[in-house]
Design a protein around this motif. Structure first.
Motif, PDB file in Angstrom:
ATOM      1  N   LEU A  43      13.652  51.243 -78.077  1.00  0.00           N
ATOM      2  CA  LEU A  43      14.564  50.429 -77.288  1.00  0.00           C
ATOM      3  C   LEU A  43      13.885  49.891 -76.032  1.00  0.00           C
ATOM      4  O   LEU A  43      14.176  48.780 -75.585  1.00  0.00           O
ATOM      5  N   GLU A  86      18.321  50.249 -66.848  1.00  0.00           N
ATOM      6  CA  GLU A  86      17.472  49.091 -66.652  1.00  0.00           C
ATOM      7  C   GLU A  86      17.337  48.806 -65.162  1.00  0.00           C
ATOM      8  O   GLU A  86      18.137  49.257 -64.349  1.00  0.00           O
ATOM      9  N   ASN A 131      24.044  48.129 -67.950  1.00  0.00           N
ATOM     10  CA  ASN A 131      24.823  47.688 -69.100  1.00  0.00           C
ATOM     11  C   ASN A 131      24.664  48.675 -70.253  1.00  0.00           C
ATOM     12  O   ASN A 131      23.544  48.915 -70.725  1.00  0.00           O
ATOM     13  N   TYR A 159      28.492  50.142 -80.724  1.00  0.00           N
ATOM     14  CA  TYR A 159      29.133  50.299 -79.405  1.00  0.00           C
ATOM     15  C   TYR A 159      30.520  50.929 -79.482  1.00  0.00           C
ATOM     16  O   TYR A 159      31.395  50.624 -78.666  1.00  0.00           O
ATOM     17  N   LYS A 183      14.696  41.675 -73.494  1.00  0.00           N
ATOM     18  CA  LYS A 183      15.234  43.005 -73.742  1.00  0.00           C
ATOM     19  C   LYS A 183      16.045  43.032 -75.024  1.00  0.00           C
ATOM     20  O   LYS A 183      16.762  42.093 -75.337  1.00  0.00           O
ATOM     21  N   LYS A 184      15.917  44.119 -75.743  1.00  0.00           N
ATOM     22  CA  LYS A 184      16.679  44.307 -76.970  1.00  0.00           C
ATOM     23  C   LYS A 184      17.846  45.256 -76.734  1.00  0.00           C
ATOM     24  O   LYS A 184      17.756  46.186 -75.948  1.00  0.00           O
ATOM     25  N   LYS A 185      18.940  45.001 -77.458  1.00  0.00           N
ATOM     26  CA  LYS A 185      20.106  45.868 -77.367  1.00  0.00           C
ATOM     27  C   LYS A 185      20.023  46.946 -78.447  1.00  0.00           C
ATOM     28  O   LYS A 185      19.054  47.044 -79.181  1.00  0.00           O
ATOM     29  N   ARG A 186      21.067  47.729 -78.539  1.00  0.00           N
ATOM     30  CA  ARG A 186      21.052  48.887 -79.428  1.00  0.00           C
ATOM     31  C   ARG A 186      20.717  48.561 -80.875  1.00  0.00           C
ATOM     32  O   ARG A 186      20.107  49.363 -81.572  1.00  0.00           O
ATOM     33  N   ASP A 187      21.123  47.370 -81.334  1.00  0.00           N
ATOM     34  CA  ASP A 187      20.929  47.072 -82.756  1.00  0.00           C
ATOM     35  C   ASP A 187      19.457  47.003 -83.147  1.00  0.00           C
ATOM     36  O   ASP A 187      19.137  47.016 -84.338  1.00  0.00           O
ATOM     37  N   GLU A 247      24.942  48.349 -73.256  1.00  0.00           N
ATOM     38  CA  GLU A 247      24.315  47.775 -74.445  1.00  0.00           C
ATOM     39  C   GLU A 247      22.852  48.189 -74.561  1.00  0.00           C
ATOM     40  O   GLU A 247      22.277  48.168 -75.651  1.00  0.00           O
ATOM     41  N   TYR A 248      22.250  48.572 -73.426  1.00  0.00           N
ATOM     42  CA  TYR A 248      20.838  48.923 -73.427  1.00  0.00           C
ATOM     43  C   TYR A 248      20.605  50.432 -73.337  1.00  0.00           C
ATOM     44  O   TYR A 248      19.476  50.878 -73.189  1.00  0.00           O
ATOM     45  N   TRP A 249      21.671  51.203 -73.411  1.00  0.00           N
ATOM     46  CA  TRP A 249      21.528  52.648 -73.318  1.00  0.00           C
ATOM     47  C   TRP A 249      20.890  53.215 -74.588  1.00  0.00           C
ATOM     48  O   TRP A 249      21.299  52.894 -75.696  1.00  0.00           O
TER      49      TRP A 249
END
Length: 383
Positions: free
Chosen positions: A257, A175, A180, A286, A264-268, A182-184
């Motif tokens: 994603l 990003e 982070n 995670y 921004k959205k996280k992996r879920d 969480e955003y991968w």
């Protein structure tokens, strides 16, 4: 075997990864490379590079037709991926005796940087006015995954012509303001874990993962002065292997994603993308450390029991590593069906049933066929 082109090549070692420098005649180069512009369409990000600037291409085309034509800086290419983003199984570019070998009919060079030069040269050739050929300096990364192609592109261009950093960072999973995890995207996590496997002391892949790969030959490994076997496996082999455990379509996951949105959205958010990848839950929740520990222990077992066993040297070749990932995927699928937690303690029960003597009997073909041979023998333990 007929070759489209051969030329001397120089290896360059740098922290990011090894690459090679060579020169390729312009009229040949345009026939073996391609580029994907990075554009947004229907809120989806696609490609690696910025779109083509027609005016700039025309200026380069006109420059090519002058007696002052010169291109002293190199075009950067990632070789051995086709236009669909898949690693080529046959007719790969390779290095032999410090020579680059490009097989006939090999359009396997993705342009990481230099697309306007290539398109300008291509247009000059197509015009029929460019009669005299000339060489183009090329820097080659072997089997560089798309996210890292974008990383190279962005790193170079952030310090030159202005580039949309948000666009470039999204391409390789980072990003603009944060790294982070969480955003991968799945393949970004896979790249991160592959780097850990290469760098961590006592890892089965410590110092073994490389960008620059010569052609894999069916011969004996050589040893260095300390008696350590000299072999490496490409980054793409490890990244694709890890990715296959957590995603059935990394491109679709990445686009989902990184879709343009206010927040921004996280992996879920990828729960919306249906996937049969057996360790998807590790990624979504995670459990990066658990995924790494499983892969580490799994290949530590192969290192101790198979890689250096007489008659099994193919197990630490590219095809052997790929087949090993295939096996892990099938084991995880089987454990999921039985509602058994996937960890090394459950996986090792399968590995202990591998028939080493039957594996040694394989007359392995060092190509994609060989991967299937090894895989088929290994997955007998699941039947």
């Amino acid at each position: 075997m007929s070759y489209f082109h051969t030329s001397p090549i120089i290896k360059v070692k740098q922290p990011f990864g090894d690459f090679y420098i060579t020169s390729i005649p312009a009229k040949k180069l345009v026939d073996v490379c391609y580029s994907f512009p990075a554009v947004y369409g229907e809120d989806t990000l696609t490609g690696i590079q910025r779109g083509i600037n027609t005016e700039r291409v025309n200026k380069i085309k006109d420059f090519c037709l002058t007696e002052k034509a010169m291109f002293p800086s190199s075009v950067i290419l990632s070789v051995n991926y086709n236009k669909k983003g898949l690693l080529a199984d046959k007719e790969q570019w390779y290095i032999e005796d410090d020579m680059l070998i490009i097989p006939s009919g090999s359009e396997l060079a993705s342009i990481v940087d230099g697309q306007h030069r290539i398109e300008g040269i291509r247009k000059a050739i197509q015009s029929g006015e460019l009669t005299e050929d000339f060489d183009i300096i090329c820097s080659l990364y072997f089997e560089l995954p798309a996210p890292q192609q974008a990383e190279v592109f962005a790193t170079i261009n952030f310090n030159q012509q202005k580039v949309d950093k948000s666009l470039a960072y999204q391409l390789f999973g980072y990003e603009l303001d944060s790294n982070n995890p969480e955003y991968w995207a799945p393949d970004t996590l896979a790249i991160y874990l592959s780097r850990l496997l290469d760098k961590e002391s006592d890892s089965p892949f410590e110092g073994r993962i490389s960008f620059g790969m010569a052609k894999v030959l069916d011969d004996e490994d050589e040893s260095d002065e300390q008696g350590k076997l000299e072999w490496k496996v490409s980054t793409s082999t490890i990244v694709e292997g890890i990715s296959s455990l957590i995603s059935t379509n990394t491109t679709k996951d990445r686009y989902k994603l990184h879709k343009k949105r206010l927040i921004k959205k996280k992996r879920d958010v990828l729960l919306e993308n249906k996937s049969s990848a057996p360790l998807r839950e590790f990624y979504i929740n995670y459990k990066d450390g658990q995924l790494y520990d499983l892969i580490y222990s799994y290949f530590k077992h192969f290192q101790s029991n198979f890689w250096y066993e007489d008659g099994l040297s193919f197990m630490h070749k590219t095809i052997g590593i790929q087949a090993s990932f295939d096996l892990l995927k099938q084991i995880a699928i089987d454990l999921n069906k039985k509602n058994i937690e996937v960890d090394f303690s459950s996986v090792i029960k399968y590995l202990n049933n591998i028939d080493m003597e039957e594996l040694k009997k394989l007359n392995v073909n060092f190509s994609g066929v060989g991967r299937l041979q090894i895989k088929n023998q290994l997955i007998k333990i699941i039947d």
